[in-house]
Design an enzyme around this catalytic site. Sequence first.
Site, PDB file in Angstrom:
ATOM      1  N   ASP A  12       0.851  -1.196   0.000  1.00 24.22           N
ATOM      2  CA  ASP A  12       0.000   0.000   0.000  1.00 24.22           C
ATOM      3  C   ASP A  12       0.888   1.248   0.000  1.00 24.22           C
ATOM      4  O   ASP A  12       2.049   1.193   0.427  1.00 24.22           O
ATOM      5  CB  ASP A  12      -0.884  -0.060   1.251  1.00 24.22           C
ATOM      6  N   ASP A  14      -0.385   5.081   0.707  1.00 28.43           N
ATOM      7  CA  ASP A  14      -0.694   6.108   1.694  1.00 28.43           C
ATOM      8  C   ASP A  14      -0.792   5.512   3.095  1.00 28.43           C
ATOM      9  O   ASP A  14      -1.569   4.591   3.320  1.00 28.43           O
ATOM     10  CB  ASP A  14      -2.022   6.784   1.317  1.00 28.43           C
TER      11      ASP A  14
END
EC number: 3.1.3.-
Length: 273
Positions: A12, A14
Site C-alpha cells: 500500500d 498512503d
Amino acid sequence: MSVNSLRGLLIDLDGTMYHGGIMIPGADELIAELRRLEIGFLFVTNNSSATPEAFAERLNTMGIPAAPREVCTSAQGAAAYIAERLPGARVYVVGEHGLRAALAEAGLQLVEDEPDIVVQGIDRQFTYEKLAKAVGHIRAGAGFILTNPDLLVPAEHGLMPGAGSIGAMLKAASGAEPTVIGKPSAILMNFALNRLRLNASETWMIGDNPATDIAAAHAVGCPSALVLTGLATGDNYKELLASAGCEATAVIDNLFALKQFIGERLASSRQSR
Ligand SMILES: [Mg+2]
C-alpha cells in the site's frame, strides 16, 4: 513448502510508504532491500486520481526510487476489468486525470452520452450536473463501476471525503450497486497478482488499513502484514481488525521491523524449498 512462504509483496502507499508528501521512516531502506533480495513487488493503491507515472514521481521525490510499472492503481484495475469484458466500451467518467488516462490507455471511449458503463472514482471537481448525468446513465441501463469504496481519505489537513462518499450518492439516487474494484475487493488484488505473475499464497499484502489492505488480502488468500505506520496504531489495531472481520498474518510496528521480518521469512522459505 513452508506455510506462508514469501516470493512477492503488494505494498500500500498512503500510510504505508508516506503521509502526505513525507516518506515514512524506513520506506527507502525497505524498498532498497527488496531490490537487493530480488523480491518482486508492486505498489497497490486505491487512489484513482493520478497516473502510475505521477505516483512514481511522488515516490522518487521523497527518496524512494520507483518506476511507473511498479505502481498499480484502482484506475488501472477498473480499466482492465472493463476492457476485458467489453473491449472498446463507451464509458462515462466521474473522476480525475489518473482514471481518464487509464481508461483511454485500455482502449475505452470516454463519452458524455449513451455510455455502456459509468466509472466513478474520486473527483474533486464533482458537481450536481455530473451526479445527474451519471445517475441518468445508470438508470438507463449503463453498468456502474466504483474504483474504490473509501469513504474518507487522508489529505494534508485531515480526512477528506473519498470516492466511496461520492459513490454513496450515485448508489442512493440510481438504486444500483456498483462493482467495486479497489481494496478490499478481490478485483484489484487479482489484477496486481497477475501483473506480478505470482500466486496469492506466496505474496504478502503490506498495509496500514485493516478494512482495505488486510481484508483484501483475506479476499484472495494472500498472507498479510499490518504495519502500524498510518491508520492502524498500537492503540487501535485490534479494534480495527475486529471491525474489519479479519486477522493479519503479522502485525509489525514499523518499516525497519518489516525489513527484518521479510529477511527472516525469505531465509526460511528459501531454506525449505
Ligand atoms: Mg493506506
